[in-house]
Design a protein around this motif. Structure first.
Motif, PDB file in Angstrom:
ATOM      1  N   ASP A 237       0.817  -1.221   0.000  1.00  0.00           N
ATOM      2  CA  ASP A 237       0.000   0.000   0.000  1.00  0.00           C
ATOM      3  C   ASP A 237       0.848   1.266   0.000  1.00  0.00           C
ATOM      4  OD1 ASP A 237      -2.430  -1.473   0.200  1.00  0.00           O
ATOM      5  OD2 ASP A 237      -2.084  -1.720   2.353  1.00  0.00           O
ATOM      6  N   GLU A 238       2.151   1.140   0.214  1.00  0.00           N
ATOM      7  CA  GLU A 238       2.989   2.327   0.391  1.00  0.00           C
ATOM      8  C   GLU A 238       2.965   3.279  -0.796  1.00  0.00           C
ATOM      9  OE1 GLU A 238       7.581   3.645   1.510  1.00  0.00           O
ATOM     10  OE2 GLU A 238       7.031   1.512   1.427  1.00  0.00           O
ATOM     11  N   PRO A 239       3.105   2.827  -2.044  1.00  0.00           N
ATOM     12  CA  PRO A 239       3.099   3.803  -3.151  1.00  0.00           C
ATOM     13  C   PRO A 239       1.829   4.639  -3.203  1.00  0.00           C
ATOM     14  CG  PRO A 239       3.940   1.682  -3.899  1.00  0.00           C
ATOM     15  CD  PRO A 239       3.406   1.466  -2.528  1.00  0.00           C
ATOM     16  N   PHE A 240       0.690   4.010  -3.002  1.00  0.00           N
ATOM     17  CA  PHE A 240      -0.566   4.761  -3.029  1.00  0.00           C
ATOM     18  C   PHE A 240      -0.620   5.767  -1.879  1.00  0.00           C
ATOM     19  CE2 PHE A 240      -4.985   5.217  -1.597  1.00  0.00           C
ATOM     20  CZ  PHE A 240      -5.542   5.775  -2.728  1.00  0.00           C
ATOM     21  N   LEU A 241      -0.197   5.354  -0.682  1.00  0.00           N
ATOM     22  CA  LEU A 241      -0.233   6.249   0.472  1.00  0.00           C
ATOM     23  C   LEU A 241       0.772   7.388   0.314  1.00  0.00           C
ATOM     24  CD1 LEU A 241      -0.576   3.602   3.326  1.00  0.00           C
ATOM     25  CD2 LEU A 241      -2.352   5.144   2.463  1.00  0.00           C
ATOM     26  N   GLU A 242       1.893   7.124  -0.311  1.00  0.00           N
ATOM     27  CA  GLU A 242       2.869   8.187  -0.559  1.00  0.00           C
ATOM     28  C   GLU A 242       2.262   9.265  -1.462  1.00  0.00           C
ATOM     29  OE1 GLU A 242       5.898   9.307   0.049  1.00  0.00           O
ATOM     30  OE2 GLU A 242       6.535   7.864   1.545  1.00  0.00           O
ATOM     31  N   GLN A 243       1.492   8.856  -2.460  1.00  0.00           N
ATOM     32  CA  GLN A 243       0.814   9.829  -3.304  1.00  0.00           C
ATOM     33  C   GLN A 243      -0.201  10.643  -2.508  1.00  0.00           C
ATOM     34  OE1 GLN A 243      -0.928   7.800  -6.635  1.00  0.00           O
ATOM     35  NE2 GLN A 243       1.037   7.163  -7.501  1.00  0.00           N
ATOM     36  N   ALA A 244      -0.875   9.973  -1.553  1.00  0.00           N
ATOM     37  CA  ALA A 244      -1.873  10.673  -0.741  1.00  0.00           C
ATOM     38  C   ALA A 244      -1.245  11.716   0.177  1.00  0.00           C
ATOM     39  CB  ALA A 244      -2.679   9.669   0.082  1.00  0.00           C
ATOM     40  N   LEU A 245       0.069  11.619   0.420  1.00  0.00           N
ATOM     41  CA  LEU A 245       0.743  12.634   1.241  1.00  0.00           C
ATOM     42  C   LEU A 245       0.710  14.007   0.580  1.00  0.00           C
ATOM     43  CD1 LEU A 245       3.905  10.733   2.541  1.00  0.00           C
ATOM     44  CD2 LEU A 245       1.870  11.358   3.839  1.00  0.00           C
ATOM     45  N   SER A 246       0.482  14.068  -0.710  1.00  0.00           N
ATOM     46  CA  SER A 246       0.406  15.351  -1.428  1.00  0.00           C
ATOM     47  C   SER A 246      -1.028  15.779  -1.680  1.00  0.00           C
ATOM     48  CB  SER A 246       1.144  15.230  -2.769  1.00  0.00           C
ATOM     49  OG  SER A 246       2.498  14.850  -2.584  1.00  0.00           O
ATOM     50  N   ALA A 257      -0.253   9.762   6.395  1.00  0.00           N
ATOM     51  CA  ALA A 257       1.000   9.708   7.158  1.00  0.00           C
ATOM     52  C   ALA A 257       0.889   8.752   8.336  1.00  0.00           C
ATOM     53  CB  ALA A 257       1.363  11.113   7.645  1.00  0.00           C
ATOM     54  N   GLU A 258      -0.259   8.744   8.993  1.00  0.00           N
ATOM     55  CA  GLU A 258      -0.451   7.829  10.120  1.00  0.00           C
ATOM     56  C   GLU A 258      -0.370   6.373   9.662  1.00  0.00           C
ATOM     57  OE1 GLU A 258      -3.943   6.552  13.299  1.00  0.00           O
ATOM     58  OE2 GLU A 258      -4.130   8.425  12.159  1.00  0.00           O
ATOM     59  N   LEU A 259      -0.986   6.072   8.523  1.00  0.00           N
ATOM     60  CA  LEU A 259      -0.935   4.710   8.010  1.00  0.00           C
ATOM     61  C   LEU A 259       0.488   4.320   7.612  1.00  0.00           C
ATOM     62  CD1 LEU A 259      -4.181   4.720   5.833  1.00  0.00           C
ATOM     63  CD2 LEU A 259      -3.828   3.539   8.001  1.00  0.00           C
ATOM     64  N   VAL A 327       8.521  11.695  17.480  1.00  0.00           N
ATOM     65  CA  VAL A 327       8.854  10.500  18.261  1.00  0.00           C
ATOM     66  C   VAL A 327       7.714   9.488  18.203  1.00  0.00           C
ATOM     67  CG1 VAL A 327       9.390   9.641  20.568  1.00  0.00           C
ATOM     68  CG2 VAL A 327      10.428  11.767  19.757  1.00  0.00           C
ATOM     69  N   ALA A 328       6.469   9.958  18.235  1.00  0.00           N
ATOM     70  CA  ALA A 328       5.332   9.040  18.201  1.00  0.00           C
ATOM     71  C   ALA A 328       5.217   8.315  16.871  1.00  0.00           C
ATOM     72  CB  ALA A 328       4.039   9.806  18.485  1.00  0.00           C
ATOM     73  N   ALA A 329       5.676   8.946  15.785  1.00  0.00           N
ATOM     74  CA  ALA A 329       5.552   8.340  14.462  1.00  0.00           C
ATOM     75  C   ALA A 329       6.768   7.529  14.048  1.00  0.00           C
ATOM     76  CB  ALA A 329       5.292   9.432  13.418  1.00  0.00           C
ATOM     77  N   ALA A 330       7.902   7.708  14.723  1.00  0.00           N
ATOM     78  CA  ALA A 330       9.121   6.989  14.338  1.00  0.00           C
ATOM     79  C   ALA A 330       9.036   5.526  14.763  1.00  0.00           C
ATOM     80  CB  ALA A 330      10.339   7.651  14.988  1.00  0.00           C
ATOM     81  N   PRO A 331       9.561   4.596  13.960  1.00  0.00           N
ATOM     82  CA  PRO A 331       9.588   3.187  14.370  1.00  0.00           C
ATOM     83  C   PRO A 331      10.333   3.024  15.692  1.00  0.00           C
ATOM     84  CG  PRO A 331      10.151   3.411  12.047  1.00  0.00           C
ATOM     85  CD  PRO A 331      10.144   4.791  12.615  1.00  0.00           C
ATOM     86  N   LEU A 332       9.781   2.247  16.593  1.00  0.00           N
ATOM     87  CA  LEU A 332      10.407   2.062  17.904  1.00  0.00           C
ATOM     88  C   LEU A 332      11.743   1.338  17.798  1.00  0.00           C
ATOM     89  CD1 LEU A 332       7.191   1.223  19.918  1.00  0.00           C
ATOM     90  CD2 LEU A 332       8.679   3.194  20.289  1.00  0.00           C
TER      91      LEU A 332
END
Length: 556
Positions: A237-246, A257-259, A327-332
């Motif tokens: 799903d990443e390519p589609f969600l990356e487009q949605a960032l714009s 971004a949350e997804l 910090v909340a969005a970064a991978p732990l």
């Protein structure tokens, strides 16, 4: 003939103020008005032309599920006929609250695959209309016949709105033409239901369907459609969600971004990890290692594109707001490599310089919940017996409850039992709501022991009414026998609230009665003989006997 509307107007105003044409003023006018209205009524009815007969509704669909046992059907009628008590002053009496047992009964019936008795469907739909918390279980139990009834009664239309596609059958992934037609021509609710159902069965097909019309959808619709991608979220799903960032909608960008941040291997997660890691480091210049924090000096366009909201809420500083989001969005997994290979528990135990600990740990709490990371959740929760049991980063009961949601059911129960044993019940209500049903034996014992301690302290029981209500619904019915010793009115202490002992005995009597009634309910659903110990004595009006005629008529 005088127009019917004139007669109605005269009747409303009075014959003295508006004399009737046929009768005239005086004593005979009212009688003349009524005579003329009677004649007009006959003429109106006689002049009606017969209309074509309406089409008969299609027969109700068959429900192939198992027939409910007779005793369980009578119990359902009783539960649906009960109404909340009207008592005041906080005193409920020893009788169980049947309406509070209805959700549990419905869940048990659904789990066993029973069909609702047809005669109970109207009362079941009425109950679900009045209580939104009942709707999912009630409609699942009611089955397809409830949707058939809902199409015939305006009061029950909520059932159609709650059902996917308004109760209509949705095409499956194999029906490409049907999917495409409904997606292009269906109502918004039908399109949402279609996308959700398709996402659960064929995630890639659902994403491709959405991508095909994404540019032409309204912003509020794009947001709802995008939210459906949470089901089956994967790296594809990443390519589609990356487009949605714009996207031109900020809410859509934030959701995308949350997804993406929930995908640890995504490019966005990598970018946020770099930014967040630049803000936190281990300082070895003092007596021991300390976490040093340097919040971002600005929110640049790249951060905003990656979902960081630039403007903080009222009362929050800008830099701390930006830091918390990064910090909340970064991978732990970022922090073990960044902070010297330490484990989550070791990282959380490090002191934080310059007063940044609350902000940093709260952000890690949000990250642990979003990424469902149990190891970080355990570290942030800390020991349940710690002072105030707040944990290193859980600064509120709501945060602790969310962290508990990442643990297994057994771990949640054990942690909450330890919390109650150390701190009592005053702050345990929200935490108890996160525990699986029925409560485990250690958790149940902890709750009962804490209630007993509160009784011995002379407090009024309604100070713990929320926990007592949870215990009635969540305590294992097998624990009823352990509570018999608490039914007697205790000797009151000199400093106890007046009459508290009697209230406590009543509250425990209701608890025991409810537990035994729950055991009887489950036995009825299983078609087994009801447990005999104490059931008849504690719930004479709620046993397996047939309900009284008043209940029967209201239930049908």
């Amino acid at each position: 003939m005088t127009a019917w509307e004139d007669l109605v107007t005269t009747a409303l105003l009075g014959t003295d103020r508006r004399p009737n044409v046929a009768g005239g003023p005086g004593r005979d006018a009212p009688a003349a008005l009524l005579d003329e209205a009677a004649v007009a009524t006959v003429r109106r009815r006689a002049g009606l032309r017969p209309a074509p007969a309406a089409k008969r509704p299609e027969p109700a669909p068959e429900d192939p599920r198992a027939v409910l046992p007779a005793a369980a059907a009578r119990r359902l009628t009783m539960l649906l006929s009960d109404r909340p008590g009207t008592g005041t002053g906080g005193r409920r009496g020893p009788s169980p609250d049947l309406m509070e047992l209805l959700p549990q009964w419905l869940a048990a019936a659904d789990a066993r695959g029973f069909a609702a008795p047809p005669q109970a469907l109207p009362a079941l739909l009425d109950a679900a209309r009045g209580r939104t918390d009942l709707r999912p279980a009630a409609l699942a139990f009611a089955g397809p016949r409830a949707l058939w009834l809902a199409r015939l009664n305006q009061d029950w239309r909520f059932a159609l709105r709650a059902a996917p596609g308004g109760g209509a059958a949705l095409p499956g992934p194999e029906d490409a033409a049907g999917v495409r037609r409904l997606w292009q021509e269906g109502l918004f609710a039908e399109r949402v239901a279609l996308l959700s159902a398709l996402r659960a069965r064929a995630p890639e097909a659902a994403r491709e369907l959405l991508a095909g019309t994404w540019a032409t959808e309204r912003a509020e619709d794009r947001l709802m459609f995008l939210d459906s991608l949470r089901t089956g979220l994967a790296a594809a799903d990443e390519p589609f969600l990356e487009q949605a960032l714009s996207d031109r909608s900020r809410n859509v960008r934030t959701t995308a971004a949350e997804l993406l941040s929930a995908l640890p291997g995504s490019a966005l997660a990598g970018r946020l990890a770099v930014r967040a890691a630049a803000c936190v480091a281990v300082d070895h210049t003092g007596d021991g290692p300390v976490l040093a924090v340097e919040a971002p000096p600005e929110c640049d366009p790249g951060m905003e594109r990656d979902g960081v909201v630039a403007r903080p809420p009222t009362g929050r500083g800008e830099r701390s707001w930006w830091l918390g989001q990064l910090v909340a969005a970064a991978p732990l997994a970022t922090w073990a490599a960044r902070l010297g290979g330490r484990t989550p528990r070791e990282i959380v135990a490090l002191p934080v310089a310059d007063g940044w600990q609350g902000e940093l740990h709260a952000a890690w709490c949000r990250a642990a919940v979003r990424q469902r990371d149990a190891e970080w959740a355990r570290a942030l929760l800390g020991a349940p017996a710690a002072p105030e049991a707040g944990g290193p980063g859980a600064v509120s009961l709501a945060e602790r409850a969310k962290l508990l949601g990442t643990l297994t059911a057994a771990e949640r129960a054990d942690w909450v039992a330890g919390f109650i044993a150390a701190h009592g019940l005053s702050e345990a209500f929200q935490l108890l709501g996160m525990c699986a049903l029925p409560w485990s034996a250690p958790l149940g014992r902890a709750v009962v022991d804490a209630l007993n301690i509160a009784r011995d302290a002379g407090s009024y029981p309604w100070s713990f009414s929320g926990v007592m209500g949870l215990a009635e619904r969540c305590l294992d019915p097998a624990e009823a026998g352990r509570l018999d010793a608490l039914l007697a009115i205790p000797d009151e202490r000199a400093d106890a609230a007046p009459g508290a002992g009697g209230y406590w005995a009543e509250a425990f009597q209701r608890l025991v009665t409810t537990l035994r009634l729950r055991a009887t309910m489950l036995a009825e659903l299983d078609g087994a003989p009801a447990p005999q110990k104490g059931v008849g004595n504690c719930a004479t009006s709620h046993d397996g006997a047939a309900p009284n005629p008043h209940h029967q008529s209201r239930g049908t």
